[in-house]
Design a protein around this motif. Structure first.
Motif, mmCIF file in Angstrom:
data_model
loop_
_atom_site.group_PDB
_atom_site.id
_atom_site.type_symbol
_atom_site.label_atom_id
_atom_site.label_comp_id
_atom_site.label_asym_id
_atom_site.label_seq_id
_atom_site.Cartn_x
_atom_site.Cartn_y
_atom_site.Cartn_z
ATOM 1 N N GLN A 40 0.850 -1.183 0.000
ATOM 2 C CA GLN A 40 0.000 0.000 0.000
ATOM 3 C C GLN A 40 0.891 1.241 0.000
ATOM 4 O O GLN A 40 1.811 1.357 0.812
ATOM 5 C CB GLN A 40 -0.914 0.014 1.215
ATOM 6 N N ILE A 42 0.774 5.245 0.494
ATOM 7 C CA ILE A 42 -0.082 6.287 1.067
ATOM 8 C C ILE A 42 0.753 7.545 1.262
ATOM 9 O O ILE A 42 1.876 7.483 1.752
ATOM 10 C CB ILE A 42 -0.669 5.854 2.425
ATOM 11 N N LYS A 73 0.575 -4.152 3.346
ATOM 12 C CA LYS A 73 -0.876 -4.011 3.537
ATOM 13 C C LYS A 73 -1.395 -4.949 4.631
ATOM 14 O O LYS A 73 -2.291 -4.585 5.390
ATOM 15 C CB LYS A 73 -1.597 -4.285 2.204
ATOM 16 N N ASN A 176 -3.702 6.947 -2.134
ATOM 17 C CA ASN A 176 -4.004 5.766 -1.324
ATOM 18 C C ASN A 176 -4.154 4.614 -2.328
ATOM 19 O O ASN A 176 -5.222 4.394 -2.883
ATOM 20 C CB ASN A 176 -5.271 5.947 -0.502
ATOM 21 N N CYS A 177 -3.051 3.923 -2.564
ATOM 22 C CA CYS A 177 -2.975 2.913 -3.625
ATOM 23 C C CYS A 177 -2.693 1.540 -3.021
ATOM 24 O O CYS A 177 -1.812 1.409 -2.182
ATOM 25 C CB CYS A 177 -1.850 3.245 -4.595
ATOM 26 N N THR A 178 -3.420 0.525 -3.465
ATOM 27 C CA THR A 178 -3.176 -0.837 -3.037
ATOM 28 C C THR A 178 -2.786 -1.679 -4.253
ATOM 29 O O THR A 178 -3.516 -1.732 -5.236
ATOM 30 C CB THR A 178 -4.427 -1.438 -2.368
#
Length: 184
Positions: A40, A42, A73, A176-178
């Motif tokens: 993740q 952020i 994550k 905010n990337c997963t």
């Protein structure tokens, strides 16, 4: 009786060969190289113009680089940083955007890197906010290499992201990337 003894020997040889094949395959797997993991990214980042050769894949890129914190994550642990280099973007009247990015994950533990090459579609959430989403379904071949424990690794990923574009006019984006990553 000879027949039973011969069957026993053949069974023993067959079983031994299977076990030895399994042992050889295990020797090729390193516990330090995860095959599947979720990361993740952020943070709020301002794009910085950059021209560089990406180490581990030897590709020269130029564009705006956004750097933010990188987390595992599953555990929420800070494990490094991620730099997203936007090398091409086209914006449309409806606020959507298509782009080409190189993403470099840098892991603090051993300074290894993992590099991805993505073509993305960004869609506004609605007309009343300056929020956008990126939903890149499973890609089989966008992991293109890296350094350290990821040297020469290839694979694919998924990407689900929400972007805060409130300060986009100033070159700043909230990320905010997963990423779901699978190494082949």
């Amino acid at each position: 009786m000879k027949h039973s003894f011969l069957m026993y020997i053949l069974f023993f040889l067959f079983t031994t060969s299977l076990v030895s094949c399994d042992d050889n395959e295990d020797d090729n797997l390193s516990p330090e190289k995860p095959k599947q993991f979720t990361l993740q990214a952020i943070g709020v980042a301002t794009g910085i113009p950059i021209q560089t050769v990406i180490e581990g894949v030897d590709i020269e890129v130029s564009g705006n680089a956004f750097t933010m914190d990188l987390f595992n994550k599953e555990t929420g642990t800070l494990i490094g940083s991620v730099t997203d280099i936007n090398v091409f973007a086209e914006t449309f009247e409806d606020g959507s955007m298509q782009g080409e990015n190189y993403t470099i994950f840098t892991f603090d533990e051993d300074n290894s890197t993992l590099v991805m090459h993505n073509f993305i579609d960004m869609t506004p959430i609605d007309n009343t906010t300056l929020q956008a989403v990126i939903d890149a379904p499973k890609t089989e071949s966008n992991v293109i290499g890296g350094t350290g424990k990821f040297n020469g690794e290839l694979g694919g990923s998924t990407l689900n992201a929400t972007l805060d574009m409130t300060e986009f006019a100033n070159g700043t984006i909230g990320f905010n990337c997963t990423y779901g990553i699978k190494i082949n």
